[in-house]
Design a protein around this motif. Structure first.
Motif, PDB file in Angstrom:
ATOM      1  N   ALA A 119      74.858  81.187  40.034  1.00  8.30           N
ATOM      2  CA  ALA A 119      73.964  82.095  40.763  1.00  8.30           C
ATOM      3  C   ALA A 119      72.721  82.421  39.938  1.00  8.30           C
ATOM      4  CB  ALA A 119      74.707  83.374  41.134  1.00  8.30           C
ATOM      5  N   ILE A 120      72.902  82.578  38.634  1.00  7.46           N
ATOM      6  CA  ILE A 120      71.771  82.856  37.745  1.00  7.46           C
ATOM      7  C   ILE A 120      70.788  81.684  37.756  1.00  7.46           C
ATOM      8  CG2 ILE A 120      71.118  83.159  35.318  1.00  7.46           C
ATOM      9  CD1 ILE A 120      73.888  84.661  35.020  1.00  7.46           C
ATOM     10  N   ALA A 123      68.709  81.829  40.796  1.00  2.02           N
ATOM     11  CA  ALA A 123      67.706  82.894  40.716  1.00  2.02           C
ATOM     12  C   ALA A 123      66.544  82.500  39.816  1.00  2.02           C
ATOM     13  CB  ALA A 123      68.347  84.183  40.216  1.00  2.02           C
ATOM     14  N   CYS A 143      75.091  89.249  42.282  1.00  2.29           N
ATOM     15  CA  CYS A 143      73.651  89.471  42.469  1.00  2.29           C
ATOM     16  C   CYS A 143      73.070  90.317  41.333  1.00  2.29           C
ATOM     17  CB  CYS A 143      73.409  90.132  43.821  1.00  2.29           C
ATOM     18  SG  CYS A 143      71.717  89.981  44.430  1.00  2.29           S
ATOM     19  N   ALA A 146      72.604  87.913  38.469  1.00  5.82           N
ATOM     20  CA  ALA A 146      71.489  86.997  38.719  1.00  5.82           C
ATOM     21  C   ALA A 146      70.153  87.687  38.465  1.00  5.82           C
ATOM     22  CB  ALA A 146      71.564  86.473  40.151  1.00  5.82           C
TER      23      ALA A 146
END
Length: 464
Positions: A119-120, A123, A143, A146
């Motif tokens: 997820a990072i 982002a 989230c 991220a």
């Protein structure tokens, strides 16, 4: 002049006696820290996201983003939710308000260090100016991570992860705004600066804890909880129950050590305090009144709405006071899962849901901790329906434990750790996985040894 001299003398005496912390000294800027001359803390700090609550309030999120001047929004969710009403409602509001967005829907239920990193990476590919999380604690926590690492692109992943697994560095840089839209009534992640994940190498959960990562706004729309299957509602509710119980019985803030040399070093989890007590106690009352109704009838809007609010209340309570042994012991229970596949969860991997992993040890834990604050344990038992009129203080733990067992039995909870795949032979691994969780276990009102943890896990193999 004599009067003036006396005032000057008194002021000098006060300055000598006073703590040199920023609140009490005009010379604090000359040093990077302060010394209160005491080992335990003397203050607590309340922090929480802004919360907006109401049926259908999700329709406002597009206007919020427009008001923020958002140009490129990162919306995070999971594969299952991406097909359901909560995400549909958010996307509809974004489109209606002309908000540009990109969706990441690969969040893992019960995230790991690997899923956080994926997820990072997403982002970091774009220049997002606002983040939106639509989902349960797994989505919101992912989230948060991220947002954090996209805003600190040169940081190593372990820099902000809790000690002793990570370096626990304070977060000093600004993050982008994050709006959380919770779809379960459990984690309270929309209110807190905590992000939890499985660290696969150690088969244990850890996380990041800092006020800097708490959402800017939590949009709490009770219509989003109506989709929860029965077991998801139950396990989410058990997280609320334990958040409330653990934060209410946690070590008091002024008994927690060390006293921070600088306010930035004061942890998010500070110990029980007069303000968090109000939120935790109220959340427990709501759980006692509405949880069984919310689990047993998905169309009971009043009960599901009330549990959604209870999740927020408990989140504000534990987000500032902290949790202790139930959560500390839950992390290896979830992290060492073998083959158990929880009912009601659309996942392709074995999972002991977080709320279930927490509540399975609760009878044993509160029987153990009660001797340190029996009045609070008795009060909790009474809120949950027990008759405490003839109970001695020394029996508070046993009464609360029995009350919890009955509550769990009524809600059809599995019969202890053995029912989710653990045996006595697994206990050494579970104890080893608990030891690194000192961020929470040190808030237990009663000190404990490895032998104590072993006994608590053994006592939790069977509940009934």
């Amino acid at each position: 002049m004599a009067g003036r001299d006396r005032i000057v003398h008194l002021l000098r005496q006060l300055e000598k006696a006073a703590c040199r912390c920023p609140a009490h000294s005009h010379t604090f800027h000359q040093a990077s820290g302060h010394d209160c001359g005491r080992k335990t803390d003397y203050a607590f700090e309340m922090a929480s996201s802004n919360i907006r609550y109401g049926e259908g309030v999700t329709r406002e999120i597009g206007m919020d983003l427009q008001n923020m001047g958002a140009r490129n929004v990162c919306l995070m969710t999971d594969n299952n939710l991406s097909q359901l009403y909560p995400v549909e409602a958010v996307l509809e509001s974004l489109v209606q308000n002309g908000v540009n967005y990109k969706v990441y829907d690969n969040v893992r239920v019960e995230p790991t260090d690997s899923s956080f990193k994926e997820a990072i990476a997403f982002a970091k590919k774009e220049t997002f100016d606002v983040y939106v999380a639509v989902g349960g604690g797994s989505v919101i926590d992912t989230c948060k991570a991220a947002n954090l690492y996209a805003c600190h692109p040169d940081a190593d992943f372990l820099d902000f992860v809790n000690v002793p697994i990570g370096k626990g560095k304070p977060i000093t840089g600004a993050l982008k705004p994050l709006i959380a839209v919770p779809t379960t009534a459990g984690t309270g992640s929309e209110t807190t600066g905590v992000a939890i994940f499985d660290f696969k190498k150690l088969k244990a959960k850890t996380g990041i804890a800092s006020r800097a990562i708490k959402p800017t706004l939590g949009i709490v729309d009770p219509l989003h909880t109506l989709h929860m299957p029965e077991r998801v509602a139950a396990n989410s509710g058990f997280d609320v129950l334990c958040h409330a119980l653990e934060s209410y019985t946690a070590l008091p803030y002024n008994m927690r050590s060390p006293c921070p040399p600088n306010p930035i070093d004061r942890p998010a989890y500070q110990g029980s305090n007069p303000i968090s007590d109000v939120w935790s106690r109220h959340a427990l009352n709501v759980v006692a009144k509405y949880m069984k109704r919310a689990v047993n009838d998905a169309e009971d809007v009043k009960a599901r709405s009330s549990m959604h609010l209870a999740s927020v209340f408990a989140g504000i309570g534990f987000g500032n006071a902290g949790v202790h042994l139930c959560h500390g012991m839950s992390y290896p229970i979830a992290g060492n899962v073998k083959t158990y596949m929880a009912k009601g969860y659309n996942v392709d991997h074995p999972v002991v849901p977080h709320g279930l992993s927490v509540v399975l040890t609760s009878p044993a834990v509160f029987a153990f901790t009660a001797s340190m604050c029996p009045e609070r344990h008795l009060e909790a038992a009474e809120i949950l329906g027990a008759d405490v009129s003839n109970t001695k203080r020394e029996d508070a733990g046993l009464l609360l434990a029995d009350t919890l067992r009955q509550f769990l039995y009524d809600l059809k909870v599995e019969d202890g750790l053995s029912a989710v795949g653990y045996t006595k032979d697994d206990i050494p691994d579970l104890v080893r996985g608990t030891i690194p969780q000192e961020r929470v276990t040190k808030l237990s009102p009663r000190e404990h040894t490895e032998e104590d943890l072993t006994n608590l896990f053994e006592a939790s193999l069977k509940l009934y």
